[in-house]
Design a protein around this motif. Structure first.
Motif, short mmCIF file in Angstrom:
data_model
loop_
_atom_site.label_atom_id
_atom_site.label_comp_id
_atom_site.label_asym_id
_atom_site.label_seq_id
_atom_site.Cartn_x
_atom_site.Cartn_y
_atom_site.Cartn_z
N GLN A 28 0.82 -1.22 0.00
CA GLN A 28 0.00 0.00 0.00
C GLN A 28 0.85 1.26 0.00
OE1 GLN A 28 -2.44 -0.69 3.47
NE2 GLN A 28 -0.92 0.07 4.90
N GLY A 83 3.86 2.70 -1.86
CA GLY A 83 4.69 2.37 -3.02
C GLY A 83 4.53 3.36 -4.15
N ARG A 139 10.82 9.42 -2.25
CA ARG A 139 11.84 8.48 -2.72
C ARG A 139 12.88 9.17 -3.62
NH1 ARG A 139 14.62 5.31 -5.11
NH2 ARG A 139 14.20 3.20 -5.82
N LEU A 147 4.85 -1.83 8.14
CA LEU A 147 6.22 -1.30 8.16
C LEU A 147 6.72 -1.12 6.74
CD1 LEU A 147 9.18 -1.17 9.46
CD2 LEU A 147 9.15 -3.64 9.18
N ILE A 155 11.57 -7.44 2.02
CA ILE A 155 11.93 -8.76 2.53
C ILE A 155 13.44 -8.96 2.52
CG2 ILE A 155 9.72 -9.81 2.00
CD1 ILE A 155 11.04 -11.14 -0.46
N PHE A 176 5.55 -13.44 3.77
CA PHE A 176 5.29 -13.39 2.32
C PHE A 176 6.01 -14.55 1.62
CE2 PHE A 176 3.24 -9.30 1.43
CZ PHE A 176 3.47 -8.57 2.59
O1 CP3 Z 1 3.42 -3.62 1.64
C1 CP3 Z 1 4.04 -2.55 1.88
O2 CP3 Z 1 3.58 -1.45 1.58
C2 CP3 Z 1 5.33 -2.61 2.69
C3 CP3 Z 1 6.53 -2.61 1.96
C4 CP3 Z 1 7.00 -3.81 1.13
C5 CP3 Z 1 7.91 -3.65 0.05
N1 CP3 Z 1 8.27 -4.88 -0.39
C6 CP3 Z 1 8.39 -2.36 -0.46
C7 CP3 Z 1 9.02 -2.30 -1.80
C8 CP3 Z 1 6.78 -5.17 1.29
C9 CP3 Z 1 5.86 -5.90 2.25
C10 CP3 Z 1 7.58 -5.85 0.31
C11 CP3 Z 1 7.66 -7.30 0.20
C12 CP3 Z 1 8.38 -7.91 -0.93
N2 CP3 Z 1 9.54 -7.48 -1.54
C13 CP3 Z 1 8.03 -9.14 -1.51
C14 CP3 Z 1 6.88 -10.00 -1.09
C15 CP3 Z 1 5.58 -9.51 -1.61
C16 CP3 Z 1 5.43 -9.50 -3.10
O3 CP3 Z 1 5.30 -8.39 -3.64
O4 CP3 Z 1 5.43 -10.57 -3.70
C17 CP3 Z 1 8.96 -9.42 -2.53
C18 CP3 Z 1 8.96 -10.63 -3.44
C19 CP3 Z 1 9.91 -8.36 -2.52
C20 CP3 Z 1 11.12 -8.24 -3.37
C21 CP3 Z 1 11.06 -7.02 -4.17
N3 CP3 Z 1 11.31 -5.75 -3.68
C22 CP3 Z 1 10.76 -6.90 -5.55
C23 CP3 Z 1 10.45 -8.04 -6.49
C24 CP3 Z 1 10.85 -5.53 -5.85
C25 CP3 Z 1 10.71 -4.90 -7.20
C26 CP3 Z 1 9.32 -5.00 -7.69
C27 CP3 Z 1 8.73 -3.64 -7.74
O5 CP3 Z 1 7.67 -3.43 -7.15
O6 CP3 Z 1 9.32 -2.81 -8.44
C28 CP3 Z 1 11.17 -4.83 -4.65
C29 CP3 Z 1 11.35 -3.38 -4.46
C30 CP3 Z 1 10.33 -2.72 -3.59
N4 CP3 Z 1 9.92 -3.18 -2.36
C31 CP3 Z 1 9.65 -1.49 -3.83
C32 CP3 Z 1 8.85 -1.22 -2.72
C33 CP3 Z 1 7.99 -0.02 -2.47
C34 CP3 Z 1 9.89 -0.61 -5.04
C35 CP3 Z 1 11.18 0.10 -4.77
C36 CP3 Z 1 11.27 1.46 -5.38
O7 CP3 Z 1 10.76 2.44 -4.78
O8 CP3 Z 1 11.91 1.54 -6.42
#
Ligand code: CP3
Length: 352
Positions: free
Chosen positions: A33, A35, A45, A78, A82, A210
């Protein structure tokens, strides 16, 4: 309906729904939520690397809270990732924007060198963010969620070196060097247990695991590789202090296995028939989900209709938490997210 309390705080509503106690209506929050779909997130960011932002307590607190006022979500998760606790194990991780591992883990000697750090020393900022958030949210009585990546999902990235279409290096390890993968999962499980319990101690009132990639497994492989880690984590968490949500992406074929983890809540995606999940979960677990995030591009009336439908369909479960089936996407419309949480507020108690 008798037995349904009125005027629950958002914290009480979520905690009661997790534990299968009666509620006035289902609570609502959304994965991812905080992002890039939010212009306010993109602004915060600007000029800072993603991992730096996760370590910056003020900014992380700010973006964690953004969805509360901007889109009306009823819980705060938070802001972190991960992969935040992984570098302290001795693995170099970068974000482009998904996690990229400089040296993929393929050999036993690499895994034997991995540390299981004391989380409060390794990533003190995570617990500081939680403490500040909990303080900020106390007067509003809004619940705070902590989270961790599941061992299998973390292992998938660590063995491949990043995201992958087929995860063939990981699956090759499963058949050619199962003892290596087992050793990796054991260390990751120990890390996750310590990490989540430290989050609970720092103020997380609910924790979510997750397992984004466990759905790539057959039911047999899921029982061998994912389920034991879920069961161990479920058994070792301080569950009296914080209920435990297990999220598995693409897990329609492993619903019974998800229930065997003994989580308080199973979180399912849109490929799962919610009626089936609710029926099988019954009195054993509550259910979270499961709208396709892409459906948030629909007009508000249609989103409201889907929210009502989900709530009715999930009623046979002991509790239901409205959420998506996976996280918000960078192109998710802000108005769609708002329509989703607005619709939740028009609902009444579940009628099984
Ligand atoms: O839910 C929330 O708002 C809390 C924050 C949160 C993030 N990542 C922030 C994030 C949570 C709970 C995650 C979990 C996460 N991260 C998972 C499990 C959930 C899922 O989505 O399947 C996984 C597999 C990751 C690994 C990860 N981190 C990926 C694959 C990516 C890139 C994908 C994308 O959305 O671009 C990230 C980066 C990431 N994690 C971002 C955010 C807000 C984007 C980073 C940015 O600002 O550039």
């Amino acid at each position: 309906m008798t037995g349904v309390p009125h005027e629950l705080s958002r914290t009480e509503r979520l905690l009661r729904a997790c534990r299968g106690e009666p509620v006035d209506r289902p609570p609502v929050w959304l994965m991812r939520q905080a992002g890039r779909y939010l212009p306010e997130y993109r602004r915060a960011r600007e000029g800072i690397a993603f991992l730096e932002m996760c370590r910056d307590v003020d900014r992380a607190v700010e973006v964690s809270l953004q969805p509360l006022t901007l889109v009306g979500t009823e819980a705060v998760i938070l802001f972190s990732d991960i992969f935040v606790p992984v570098p302290a194990m001795g693995v170099e991780v970068d974000f482009r924007p998904g996690p990229v591992v400089a040296e993929p883990l393929r050999r036993l000697d690499q895994i034997e060198r991995l540390r299981v750090p004391e989380p409060r020393e390794a990533v003190p900022f995570v617990f500081e963010i939680l403490r500040v958030l909990r303080q900020e949210l106390a007067s509003e009585r809004v619940p705070l969620l902590g989270f961790a990546g599941a061992p299998f999902t973390l292992a998938a990235y660590l063995v491949e070196g990043g995201g992958s279409r087929h995860f063939s290096a990981l699956k090759r390890m499963m058949v050619r060097a199962p003892e290596v993968l087992r050793a990796l999962l054991d260390r990751l499980t120990a890390m996750v247990v310590a990490y989540l319990n430290a989050q609970i101690e720092a103020g997380a009132q609910v924790v979510q695991l997750f397992d984004t990639w466990a759905g790539i497994l057959s039911p047999q492989d899921y029982r061998a590789w994912a389920l034991p880690t879920h069961r161990e984590i479920a058994a070792k968490l301080d569950r009296d202090a914080a209920p435990f949500i297990l999220y598995v992406n693409d897990g329609a074929h492993v619903l019974d296995e998800m229930l065997q983890a003994d989580a308080d809540v199973i979180s399912v995606d849109w490929r799962v028939d919610l009626a089936e999940a609710a029926r099988r979960a019954g009195s054993h677990a509550s259910v979270q989900g499961n709208l396709d995030p892409c459906a948030l591009a629909a007009p508000p009336d249609e989103i409201a209709r889907r929210v009502r439908e989900m709530a009715e369909t999930a009623a046979p479960a002991r509790g239901h938490i409205l959420n998506l089936g996976h996280g918000c996407l960078p192109d998710t419309p802000v108005e769609g997210v708002r329509a989703f949480t607005d619709a939740a507020r028009t609902l009444g108690p579940a009628r099984p």
